[in-house]
Design an enzyme around this catalytic site. Sequence first.
Site, PDB file in Angstrom:
ATOM      1  N   HIS A 307      50.056 -28.308   4.183  1.00 59.59           N
ATOM      2  CA  HIS A 307      50.246 -28.920   2.886  1.00 59.59           C
ATOM      3  C   HIS A 307      50.924 -27.920   1.974  1.00 59.59           C
ATOM      4  CE1 HIS A 307      49.480 -31.051  -0.851  1.00 59.59           C
ATOM      5  NE2 HIS A 307      49.314 -32.113  -0.088  1.00 59.59           N
ATOM      6  N   ASP A 364      46.269 -37.154   5.645  1.00 59.70           N
ATOM      7  CA  ASP A 364      46.827 -38.156   6.546  1.00 59.70           C
ATOM      8  C   ASP A 364      46.442 -37.961   7.999  1.00 59.70           C
ATOM      9  OD1 ASP A 364      47.987 -39.778   4.724  1.00 59.70           O
ATOM     10  OD2 ASP A 364      49.763 -38.534   4.539  1.00 59.70           O
TER      11      ASP A 364
HETATM   12  N1  CMC Z   1      53.119 -27.877  12.488  1.00 58.20           N
HETATM   13  C1  CMC Z   1      53.599 -26.678  12.888  1.00 58.20           C
HETATM   14  N2  CMC Z   1      54.035 -25.719  12.036  1.00 58.20           N
HETATM   15  C2  CMC Z   1      53.983 -25.994  10.727  1.00 58.20           C
HETATM   16  C3  CMC Z   1      53.485 -27.218  10.233  1.00 58.20           C
HETATM   17  C4  CMC Z   1      53.043 -28.179  11.166  1.00 58.20           C
HETATM   18  N3  CMC Z   1      52.564 -29.352  10.747  1.00 58.20           N
HETATM   19  N4  CMC Z   1      53.547 -27.213   8.875  1.00 58.20           N
HETATM   20  C5  CMC Z   1      54.071 -26.035   8.528  1.00 58.20           C
HETATM   21  N5  CMC Z   1      54.337 -25.278   9.646  1.00 58.20           N
HETATM   22  C6  CMC Z   1      54.846 -23.897   9.684  1.00 58.20           C
HETATM   23  C7  CMC Z   1      56.336 -23.850   9.383  1.00 58.20           C
HETATM   24  O1  CMC Z   1      57.100 -23.964  10.559  1.00 58.20           O
HETATM   25  C8  CMC Z   1      56.447 -22.515   8.701  1.00 58.20           C
HETATM   26  O2  CMC Z   1      56.395 -21.533   9.709  1.00 58.20           O
HETATM   27  P1  CMC Z   1      57.219 -20.129   9.525  1.00 58.20           P
HETATM   28  O3  CMC Z   1      56.587 -19.463   8.337  1.00 58.20           O
HETATM   29  O4  CMC Z   1      57.005 -19.407  10.823  1.00 58.20           O
HETATM   30  O5  CMC Z   1      58.644 -20.531   9.294  1.00 58.20           O
HETATM   31  C9  CMC Z   1      55.162 -22.392   7.881  1.00 58.20           C
HETATM   32  O6  CMC Z   1      54.207 -23.187   8.604  1.00 58.20           O
HETATM   33  C10 CMC Z   1      55.268 -22.915   6.438  1.00 58.20           C
HETATM   34  O7  CMC Z   1      55.760 -24.248   6.486  1.00 58.20           O
HETATM   35  P2  CMC Z   1      56.723 -24.893   5.389  1.00 58.20           P
HETATM   36  O8  CMC Z   1      57.419 -26.077   5.998  1.00 58.20           O
HETATM   37  O9  CMC Z   1      57.571 -23.834   4.765  1.00 58.20           O
HETATM   38  O10 CMC Z   1      55.655 -25.369   4.322  1.00 58.20           O
HETATM   39  P3  CMC Z   1      55.932 -26.401   3.161  1.00 58.20           P
HETATM   40  O11 CMC Z   1      54.950 -26.124   2.093  1.00 58.20           O
HETATM   41  O12 CMC Z   1      57.377 -26.429   2.793  1.00 58.20           O
HETATM   42  O13 CMC Z   1      55.633 -27.830   3.866  1.00 58.20           O
HETATM   43  C11 CMC Z   1      54.509 -29.706   4.737  1.00 58.20           C
HETATM   44  C12 CMC Z   1      54.441 -28.518   3.768  1.00 58.20           C
HETATM   45  C13 CMC Z   1      53.360 -30.657   4.440  1.00 58.20           C
HETATM   46  C14 CMC Z   1      55.829 -30.490   4.509  1.00 58.20           C
HETATM   47  C15 CMC Z   1      54.435 -29.181   6.199  1.00 58.20           C
HETATM   48  O14 CMC Z   1      53.222 -28.484   6.412  1.00 58.20           O
HETATM   49  C16 CMC Z   1      54.589 -30.292   7.244  1.00 58.20           C
HETATM   50  O15 CMC Z   1      55.726 -30.640   7.596  1.00 58.20           O
HETATM   51  N6  CMC Z   1      53.457 -30.889   7.730  1.00 58.20           N
HETATM   52  C17 CMC Z   1      53.503 -32.008   8.649  1.00 58.20           C
HETATM   53  C18 CMC Z   1      53.785 -33.290   7.871  1.00 58.20           C
HETATM   54  C19 CMC Z   1      52.566 -33.778   7.109  1.00 58.20           C
HETATM   55  O16 CMC Z   1      51.466 -33.849   7.642  1.00 58.20           O
HETATM   56  N7  CMC Z   1      52.809 -34.176   5.832  1.00 58.20           N
HETATM   57  C20 CMC Z   1      51.739 -34.798   4.995  1.00 58.20           C
HETATM   58  C21 CMC Z   1      51.361 -33.966   3.810  1.00 58.20           C
HETATM   59  S1  CMC Z   1      49.844 -34.577   3.058  1.00 58.20           S
HETATM   60  C22 CMC Z   1      50.243 -36.114   2.409  1.00 58.20           C
HETATM   61  C23 CMC Z   1      51.034 -35.988   1.169  1.00 58.20           C
HETATM   62  O17 CMC Z   1      50.474 -35.580   0.146  1.00 58.20           O
HETATM   63  O18 CMC Z   1      52.204 -36.322   1.217  1.00 58.20           O
END
Ligand code: CMC
Length: 428
Positions: A307, A364
């Site tokens: 998140h 989710d």
């Molecule tokens: N699986 C594997 N690796 C992950 C995941 C995941 N679900 N989420 C983040 N990472 C890794 C990412 O690859 C990165 O690694 P590194 O530092 O080595 O490059 C690190 O963790 C940080 O990730 P980020 O994408 O920079 O983090 P963010 O804050 O930009 O993204 C997120 C947050 C929710 C988009 C992301 O965690 C994600 O894509 N999660 C899966 C989709 C999901 O479940 N979304 C629902 C969110 S809750 C409902 C809502 O409020 O919308």
Amino acid sequence: MSNKATIEVNGQKHEFPLVTGTENEVAIDIKTLRGVTGGVTTIDPGYKNTGSCESGITFLDGEKGILRYRGYSIEELAEKADFLEVAYLLIFGELPNQDELDKFHSDIKAQSIVDEDVKKILDAFPKSAHPMGVLASLTSALTAFNPTSVNVDSEDEMYNAIVRILGKFPVLVAWTLRKKKGLPLDYGDKSLGYVENILKMMFKQPNEDYDLSPILVNALDKLLILHADHEQNCSTSTVRIVGSSHAGLFASISAGISALWGPLHGGANQAVLEMLEAIKEDGGDTKKYMSKAKDKDDPFRLMGFGHRVYKNFDPRAKIIKSAADEVLSDLGIEDPILDIAKSLEQEALNDDYFVKRKLYPNVDFYSGIIYRGMGIPTEMFTVMFALGRLPGWISQWKEMRLRKEPIGRPRQIYTGENLRPFVDIKNR
Ligand code: CMC
């Protein structure tokens, strides 16, 4: 602590005031930055460090796993309130007394008729259309059948716009599902509660009465409350920024629905279920999928994990996980998908990759399992999220308009070509 921050640009120091919120969050107020520095701007893709507004609606602390609507904890609201009370609280700032709640509900019911011509628009969609696309289009189409703009300085007009969309939106949600299932379109039953009516509109068969299950009503109430607001997330920021151009409420909400659709945001609930199904089909080997999620050359992500703001735990996930257990056992459903979800969660919570990056199950991860137990098709999950988020979008739009916020218009740093002479087509 000093109440100023100093930024030095090209050897010149500039002071900026600090803004402190009621929960002691601190921000540097850079409104005058470009003026005093001769055009220097800030850059922050994804707005990881940027506050877009001051807001009195929802407080969350991602480190401590706190979520509060108007000062009330999500745990207490999920246990003690119903969705309509929470909607009122978010939109008007205080919990309603019984008279206020009754009036609110009856005003919403009075606005729950959707123009019959909207059915013709729905008819034009193929059954295979994704319900989120259909819902966004129908919500936008409502503009054509209702007053196009709202005089936000008139309390009555603002109130009417709010009850109008709260009345019509569940009808559109139900029609979206019924179209998919090939069922006749129906209007609600005014004798029922807001959430009960939604269930009946969605599931009533044309040739039999619909028996309301208190288990389903409670489960849906809770899920909608948990999704009702989440401060400046992607779809809410979209609603605020579209509304900041003074586009109408329906148009702003329609834009929010499109933003919510993406799998990194609300679309994650559908993506989680599809992922769990795929793991089951593939023999249930959760370790294989854990490795895929950690492999930087593999685009696969563990959906429902991580998140932007919660870096400890998502308080909504905690509530929803126990609700999933309860609902499935109350309904007498044994779902192997739930076991796969639990194994994945355990493995991730003990895995260095996930622990280091503070990736925990989000709201989710478990919501789709409950929706599935309730008989809601996977493609409708994000629509259910939208139904819950509606009061949040409305309250944020209202706050933005009443605070007379300026049009949202970020800056950029241009990295393209410098000025060059035009080349005639025959010389290219
Ligand atoms: N699986 C594997 N690796 C992950 C995941 C995941 N679900 N989420 C983040 N990472 C890794 C990412 O690859 C990165 O690694 P590194 O530092 O080595 O490059 C690190 O963790 C940080 O990730 P980020 O994408 O920079 O983090 P963010 O804050 O930009 O993204 C997120 C947050 C929710 C988009 C992301 O965690 C994600 O894509 N999660 C899966 C989709 C999901 O479940 N979304 C629902 C969110 S809750 C409902 C809502 O409020 O919308």
